[in-house]
Structure formats: C-alpha cells, structure tokens
Design a protein around this motif. Structure first.
Motif, short mmCIF file in Angstrom:
data_model
loop_
_atom_site.label_atom_id
_atom_site.label_comp_id
_atom_site.label_asym_id
_atom_site.label_seq_id
_atom_site.Cartn_x
_atom_site.Cartn_y
_atom_site.Cartn_z
N ALA A 365 0.66 -1.70 0.10
CA ALA A 365 0.21 -0.02 0.01
C ALA A 365 0.91 1.81 0.23
O ALA A 365 0.37 2.46 -0.14
CB ALA A 365 -0.86 0.13 1.06
N TYR A 366 2.06 1.11 0.21
CA TYR A 366 2.88 2.40 0.75
C TYR A 366 3.19 3.17 -0.45
O TYR A 366 3.49 4.31 -0.49
CB TYR A 366 4.05 2.14 0.79
CG TYR A 366 4.18 1.16 2.67
CD1 TYR A 366 2.84 1.08 2.70
CD2 TYR A 366 4.99 0.13 3.02
CE1 TYR A 366 2.64 0.97 4.46
CE2 TYR A 366 5.14 -0.11 3.94
CZ TYR A 366 4.15 -0.21 5.64
OH TYR A 366 3.70 -0.13 6.27
N LYS A 367 3.23 2.52 -2.52
CA LYS A 367 3.02 2.79 -2.85
C LYS A 367 2.17 3.65 -3.73
O LYS A 367 2.00 4.10 -5.03
CB LYS A 367 3.70 2.14 -3.67
CG LYS A 367 4.99 1.11 -3.83
CD LYS A 367 5.71 0.07 -4.55
CE LYS A 367 7.37 -0.17 -4.74
NZ LYS A 367 7.02 -1.68 -5.27
N LEU A 368 0.51 3.55 -3.14
CA LEU A 368 -0.55 4.09 -3.60
C LEU A 368 -0.57 4.99 -3.11
O LEU A 368 0.62 5.84 -2.35
CB LEU A 368 -1.54 2.73 -2.71
CG LEU A 368 -1.66 1.86 -3.20
CD1 LEU A 368 -2.63 1.23 -2.75
CD2 LEU A 368 -1.49 1.83 -4.72
N PRO A 369 -0.56 6.32 -3.54
CA PRO A 369 -1.18 8.08 -3.54
C PRO A 369 -2.04 8.19 -2.19
O PRO A 369 -1.42 8.92 -2.10
CB PRO A 369 -2.13 8.31 -5.28
CG PRO A 369 -1.49 6.93 -5.73
CD PRO A 369 -1.52 5.72 -5.40
N ALA A 370 -2.79 7.42 -1.93
CA ALA A 370 -2.99 7.45 -0.50
C ALA A 370 -2.10 7.66 0.32
O ALA A 370 -2.30 8.32 1.54
CB ALA A 370 -4.74 7.04 -0.30
N ALA A 372 1.25 7.35 -0.36
CA ALA A 372 3.28 7.95 -0.81
C ALA A 372 3.13 9.00 -0.30
O ALA A 372 4.05 10.36 -1.17
CB ALA A 372 3.10 7.28 -2.36
N GLY A 373 1.64 9.67 -1.04
CA GLY A 373 1.46 11.22 -1.17
C GLY A 373 0.96 11.62 -0.37
O GLY A 373 0.49 13.34 0.14
N ALA A 374 0.76 10.79 1.27
CA ALA A 374 0.01 12.14 1.98
C ALA A 374 1.48 13.02 3.00
O ALA A 374 2.13 12.63 3.48
CB ALA A 374 -0.17 11.00 3.05
N HIS A 375 0.55 14.32 3.28
CA HIS A 375 1.57 15.46 4.41
C HIS A 375 0.51 15.42 5.20
O HIS A 375 -1.13 15.45 5.16
CB HIS A 375 1.56 16.40 2.82
CG HIS A 375 2.97 15.61 1.95
ND1 HIS A 375 2.57 15.09 0.99
CD2 HIS A 375 3.83 16.54 1.89
CE1 HIS A 375 3.27 15.03 0.66
NE2 HIS A 375 4.49 15.81 1.51
N HIS A 376 0.92 16.24 6.12
CA HIS A 376 -0.07 16.51 7.21
C HIS A 376 0.58 18.19 7.31
O HIS A 376 1.34 18.37 7.82
CB HIS A 376 0.11 15.85 8.93
CG HIS A 376 -0.27 16.12 9.63
ND1 HIS A 376 -2.23 17.25 10.28
CD2 HIS A 376 -1.49 14.85 10.27
CE1 HIS A 376 -2.24 16.83 10.65
NE2 HIS A 376 -2.78 15.72 11.04
N ALA A 377 -0.92 19.29 6.94
CA ALA A 377 -0.93 20.36 7.29
C ALA A 377 -0.47 20.75 8.31
O ALA A 377 0.37 21.87 8.95
CB ALA A 377 -2.10 21.09 6.81
N TYR A 378 -1.28 20.36 9.41
CA TYR A 378 -0.79 21.02 10.59
C TYR A 378 0.49 20.83 11.27
O TYR A 378 1.36 21.68 11.87
CB TYR A 378 -1.68 20.35 11.79
CG TYR A 378 -1.33 20.59 13.02
CD1 TYR A 378 -2.61 21.57 13.80
CD2 TYR A 378 -1.29 19.89 14.31
CE1 TYR A 378 -2.77 21.97 14.40
CE2 TYR A 378 -0.97 20.66 16.09
CZ TYR A 378 -1.93 21.54 15.83
OH TYR A 378 -1.83 21.96 17.46
N ALA A 382 4.16 17.90 6.55
CA ALA A 382 5.01 16.83 7.05
C ALA A 382 4.60 15.58 6.00
O ALA A 382 3.84 15.27 5.97
CB ALA A 382 5.54 16.27 8.15
N PRO A 383 5.34 14.79 5.14
CA PRO A 383 5.13 13.95 3.92
C PRO A 383 5.04 12.81 5.10
O PRO A 383 5.91 11.93 5.12
CB PRO A 383 6.69 13.75 2.93
CG PRO A 383 7.56 14.45 4.27
CD PRO A 383 7.22 15.77 5.38
N ILE A 384 4.07 12.51 5.72
CA ILE A 384 3.77 11.55 6.72
C ILE A 384 3.90 10.34 6.26
O ILE A 384 4.01 9.28 6.87
CB ILE A 384 2.27 11.81 7.51
CG1 ILE A 384 1.60 12.13 6.53
CG2 ILE A 384 3.23 13.21 8.71
CD1 ILE A 384 -0.05 11.72 7.49
N GLY A 385 2.97 9.80 4.88
CA GLY A 385 3.54 8.36 4.21
C GLY A 385 4.74 7.89 3.66
O GLY A 385 4.46 6.90 4.82
#
Length: 443
Positions: A365-370, A372-378, A382-385
């Motif tokens: 799942a780590y290669k999937l956009p949800a 791999a592309g996860a960031h946290h605005a707060y 940060a590129p949390i994925g």
C-alpha cells in the motif's frame, strides 16, 4: 487510527479516545458522518449471505465505508458489525466463544497484544487465511505477517494496521534552545541510537526555558526503546525473559535517566494532565505513531499549528496494530475468508489510512497515492506517508508473548512511574515492577 497498544490508554485500542482526532490526521478533513441505516446494503430480499464482523471500539472498517463498498461489489452479501467498546471486555468473550465453538462472528478482530495467545492456543480453530484467494504474503510487512502466523505455519491473522513511530517535536521550542528545526536535521541528531536522543535532550535542557521539558514522560521513552528490539519480554520458545534480557533492562535504565537528568515533564500518557501538556507546550518531543498526529492536533489546538513537526525516531519502533481472524465454526467460513482478505488488501488499507489514519500493515500500500502522497498540514506539511513507511519497513520481526501487555503495563505504571514522578532510583523502580509482574503472572 485505533491501534494503541502501549499501556494506559483510557479507552481500548480499538475505541480510541482520540476518535474525534482521527479525522484530523490527513490535514484537517472532517470526520465521516454516521452511515444512514442500510446505506450500501443490497436491496431487501436480494442478499443471500449475511456475514457478521465482531470488533472492539471504533475499529474503522465500517466508518471508512469499506463494508458498503464490498456489498456494492458483492450484491448477494450483507455485512453486519457488532462492536464491544473495550478490548478488555471483548477479548475474554472471544476466547470463550472460540472455546465453545458458538456465538462467534464470521470475522473477528484481534488486538496485537492478544495475537500471540491466539496463534499459540487457538490456531486449530481458525481458518488459514494465508491460503485465502487473493492473499499474497509478499504484499505484507514480514514482521506483521509473522505475528499472525502460528507455529504450524498457518497464518490465522491478517494484519489490518500498525503504528510505526516517529518523534513529534515542537519547532519553536527547539529553535529557542538553539537546536535545528528542519525535520531531516532533527532526525540526524539522534539517528541510529536512542542514547543520542538522551544527549539531544541534555543539550536542549541547557538552553530551554523553565517548565519546558524535553520529553512528555520517561515511560513513553521506555516503551519506544523497547519496541525497537526484536526480543523483548519473551524468547522465541515462549519463555518469559524480560528480567534477563539486556534490551529490556537497558531501555528501563535509559528511560530512567530522562527522569534523573530532569528531561521529563513527568506526565502519565492518556491522562488529562498529559492532554493539557500538549495545549501548554510543556514538552518538546513525544514518541508518536501516525494515529497520534490527530490526537496531538486535537489537544494542542489551532494555536500550535505548524509549531509541531515529525522526524524519524532513532530506531524503527512500533506502537499498536490489529488483525482479522476467521473462526472455522462460523456459518460462512469460506465467504468470511474472502471478506477478511479483501478488507486487509493493500487497496483497502490505503483507503482506511486516508479516511481513518490507520497506517497500513500491507507494505504494498505504501506505493499507492493515498499513502505515498500523504502530507499533514498541521505538522508543517510533513510527508507522513513517506516518514512512517520508512519506519514500518525497519521494524524488526518481534517476538510477541501472551502477557506482553501485563509486563509492559507494570514496567510503566509500577516501575517507571515511581522513578519519573516519585524520584525513586532506577533499581528501586525495576524491583517494584518485577515484584508486580511476578504477582500478575502467577495469578
């Protein structure tokens, strides 16, 4: 975002007292509304099979819409979920039902601290999900797959989520203490060695203002350090070895130094005082898995937005996780195995992360956009994925014993809490914890 398996949560690992914060994880999206009755279910009279799923707390599968999606794809199936709020009530009932072969749901959830007992004593009563159609061992993290596999080689538990840890830190407090604030530079301060985390704390204390501790608690440090070891409380033969395991005693003694060096805010995790510590900015760092990001955002509030960030931990460690099992005594074991395999497949785990913050145990799942592309605005976008995927892939294959939680709770709440809050020596705290653990294991 259910997976708390460190001691002292006020609600069960599945219930997540931080349920409201789950929706905050991926940059402030709102929490999913409750599903209207029957939404996504087959039309009346068309379902030929009803599959039941038993979980503890707000497990997330229903809340993320996965049941509705499965029913839409399989019009002959209806899914009904039952949930018991607290795992300490749910799990004994599960063992009783497995023992009698009755009262079981078609699919049952199992928390990570219980999976060792399940694989050791109940594997013959569970379907080998490693052989279920569509299940690919290579798609999962090896250490998570191993936790759900019995000694006879049957993989009776498919992992849902995990809790790979980073270090969440306050950039403003680091800057005030003359430390770097960039997440890569911060991670480099302690990379590869928990002792460097201690040394960073000492450098922080030398310049930090009064009332601004380096860590939230010594117990939190101990659990994170212990979680990065392959062998902790049991050996691979199932023998309790925490007393003689240098990794456990070393973690205890190192954490005790955070207390004795004055680096700890002396808080007990998941208490009102701990929550207040986030809002007051009274400590600079805390060990944090993905599900805690929403918790921090909720407790620290809007005023702390972009003051928090997340860096890699000194060594990969894990805090939490759960599994799905299928009892052979269920009414629809074959169909249930198909459902369990689908719910834990990489695509569905990525959706669960996107909707609920539960980090996938399926590395595919780590290669999937949800993911791999996860960031946290707060957290400073940060590129949390990426951060948590790297951590997850580095977690060692860990021996999990049937009484891991009992041992961990007493090391923290009886032993380390005395050191942190009462000023006892590390040896005094250790002796108190050992006595409490011996009593608990003898019962």
């Amino acid at each position: 975002m259910r997976a708390r398996s460190r001691p002292r949560p006020p609600a069960p690992l599945g219930a997540l007292a931080v349920a409201a914060a789950a929706a905050l994880l991926l940059g402030g999206c709102s929490q999913d509304p409750a599903d209207p009755p029957g939404q996504g279910a087959p039309a009346a009279g068309k379902a030929t099979t009803t599959l039941t799923v038993g979980v503890f707390g707000a497990f997330g599968l229903k809340e993320a819409g996965l049941y509705d999606e499965y029913m839409a794809q399989n019009p002959g199936v209806r899914i009904e979920q039952t949930s018991i709020e607290r795992n300490e009530n749910y799990y004994p009932q599960l063992l009783t039902h497995l023992g009698t072969g009755s009262g079981l749901a078609d699919v049952q959830a199992v928390e990570v601290n219980n999976i060792a007992e399940i694989t050791a004593t109940q594997a013959d009563k569970l379907v080998d999900l490693g052989k279920a159609p569509g299940v690919d061992e290579a798609a999962y993290l090896p250490w998570k797959w191993a936790q759900g596999t019995a000694k006879n080689g049957a993989t009776v538990g498919l992992g849902t989520d995990i809790g790979p840890e980073g270090i969440c830190y306050r950039k403003d407090l680091f800057a005030a203490a003359g430390l770097p604030t960039d997440r890569e530079a911060v991670g480099a301060l302690w990379a590869g060695d928990w002792n460097k985390y201690l040394e960073t704390g000492k450098a922080y204390k030398a310049k930090a203002g009064d009332g601004k501790a380096f860590v939230d608690s010594a117990s939190g440090v101990m659990a994170a350090v212990t979680g990065s070891s392959a062998q902790r409380f049991y050996d691979d033969q199932g023998k309790v070895v925490y007393k003689t395991n240098p990794a456990v005693r070393g973690a205890f003694d190192l954490a005790a130094r955070f207390a004795s060096e004055g680096l700890s805010a002396k808080l007990q995790q998941f208490t009102p005082a701990w929550d207040q510590g986030f809002s007051n900015g009274s400590f600079a760092t805390v060990s944090c898995p993905p599900w805690m990001l929403g918790y921090i955002q909720d407790k620290a509030g809007p005023a702390a937005e972009d003051k928090w960030d997340v860096a890699a931990a000194p060594k990969p460690s894990n805090w939490g996780g759960s599994f799905l099992v299928v009892p052979k005594a269920g009414k629809h074991a074959q169909e249930a195995a198909k459902l369990a395999a689908w719910l834990t497949a990489p695509a569905q785990q990525a959706k669960l992360f996107e909707k609920r913050g539960s980090f996938p145990s399926a590395s595919a799942a780590y290669k999937l956009p949800a993911v791999a592309g996860a960031h946290h605005a707060y957290f400073g976008d940060a590129p949390i994925g990426e951060i948590f995927a790297r951590a997850a892939e580095g977690v060692p294959v860990t021996v999990v014993g049937p009484k891991d939680l009992v041992i961990a709770q007493n090391l923290a709440d009886v032993g380390m809490l005395q050191v942190d809050q009462k000023g006892r020596s590390a040896q005094e705290g250790w002796d108190a914890a050992v006595a409490a653990i011996d009593n608990a294991l003898d019962r």
